[in-house]
Scaffold this motif. Structure first.
Motif, PDB file in Angstrom:
ATOM      1  N   ASN A 217       0.953  -1.262  -0.069  1.00  0.00           N
ATOM      2  CA  ASN A 217       0.103   0.056  -0.043  1.00  0.00           C
ATOM      3  C   ASN A 217       0.925   1.120   0.055  1.00  0.00           C
ATOM      4  O   ASN A 217       2.194   1.109   0.008  1.00  0.00           O
ATOM      5  N   LYS A 218       0.411   2.308  -0.203  1.00  0.00           N
ATOM      6  CA  LYS A 218       1.010   3.739   0.013  1.00  0.00           C
ATOM      7  C   LYS A 218       1.966   3.896   0.988  1.00  0.00           C
ATOM      8  O   LYS A 218       3.211   4.506   1.095  1.00  0.00           O
TER       9      LYS A 218
ATOM     10  N   LYS B 215       5.984   4.286   1.122  1.00  0.00           N
ATOM     11  CA  LYS B 215       6.638   5.429   1.643  1.00  0.00           C
ATOM     12  C   LYS B 215       7.756   5.247   2.433  1.00  0.00           C
ATOM     13  O   LYS B 215       8.796   5.761   2.501  1.00  0.00           O
TER      14      LYS B 215
ATOM     15  N   GLU C 266       2.556   9.652   0.793  1.00  0.00           N
ATOM     16  CA  GLU C 266       1.378   8.912   1.096  1.00  0.00           C
ATOM     17  C   GLU C 266       0.238   9.525   0.312  1.00  0.00           C
ATOM     18  O   GLU C 266      -0.668   8.846  -0.095  1.00  0.00           O
TER      19      GLU C 266
ATOM     20  N   VAL D 233      -0.596   7.070  -7.015  1.00  0.00           N
ATOM     21  CA  VAL D 233       0.864   6.227  -7.150  1.00  0.00           C
ATOM     22  C   VAL D 233       0.300   5.132  -8.634  1.00  0.00           C
ATOM     23  O   VAL D 233      -1.080   4.713  -8.313  1.00  0.00           O
TER      24      VAL D 233
ATOM     25  N   ILE E 227      -3.906   1.255  -4.359  1.00  0.00           N
ATOM     26  CA  ILE E 227      -2.903   2.092  -5.457  1.00  0.00           C
ATOM     27  C   ILE E 227      -3.882   2.349  -6.298  1.00  0.00           C
ATOM     28  O   ILE E 227      -4.744   1.919  -6.821  1.00  0.00           O
TER      29      ILE E 227
END
Length: 151
Positions: A98-99, A103, A111, A115, A132
């Motif tokens: 995930n973001k 990060k 974040e 993306v 995403i």
């Protein structure tokens, strides 16, 4: 020898012209300013855009009536390549991507940004992608062939 040790030679120091010190100096009377006129007066300065009385360029050009900042209208994605995921030792098969994780690994800067996953490189890890924003068509097909899942 250092730069601060270096002294200029006497030939490199040029004396300033002494203007207005009498006719014997060769630069007396009008002191190289000519006779009369605006330029002959003391305190004369010329506007940088002055073109000798001709309408200056900034006056001749049409005035713009606003402008569009197109980059504000375009979504800027942070790009993540498959090779970034494959080469990173901290990403193991079966991990959730995930973001926040991207990060922490330093693959993306923020974040909050959008993306996008691109298909540059290869991937053989089965990953679970959450949150995403976008995938390229080729990246999606590669990820599905490996067995990755999306949310």
């Amino acid at each position: 020898m250092f730069l601060h040790d270096y002294l200029k030679g006497s030939s490199s120091i040029k004396k300033t012209k002494r203007l207005g010190r009498g006719n014997g100096s060769g630069k007396g009377n009008y002191s190289t300013r000519g006779i009369k006129g605006q330029k002959a007066r003391s305190g004369y300065t010329k506007n940088p855009g002055f073109e000798g009385g001709q309408t200056s360029l900034n006056m001749r050009l049409p005035k713009l009536r606003g402008f569009k900042r197109y980059y504000k209208l375009v979504d800027n994605y942070e790009v993540v390549n498959l090779s970034d995921l494959q080469l990173n030792n901290k990403i193991l098969s079966g991990d959730t991507i995930n973001k926040k994780k991207l990060k922490e690994l330093g693959i993306i800067r923020s974040e909050n940004s959008l993306v996008k996953i691109l298909a540059k490189g290869e991937l053989d890890k089965k990953l679970f992608f959450v949150g995403i924003d976008s995938y390229s068509k080729s990246a999606k097909s590669v990820l599905e062939s490996v067995g990755c899942k999306f949310e």
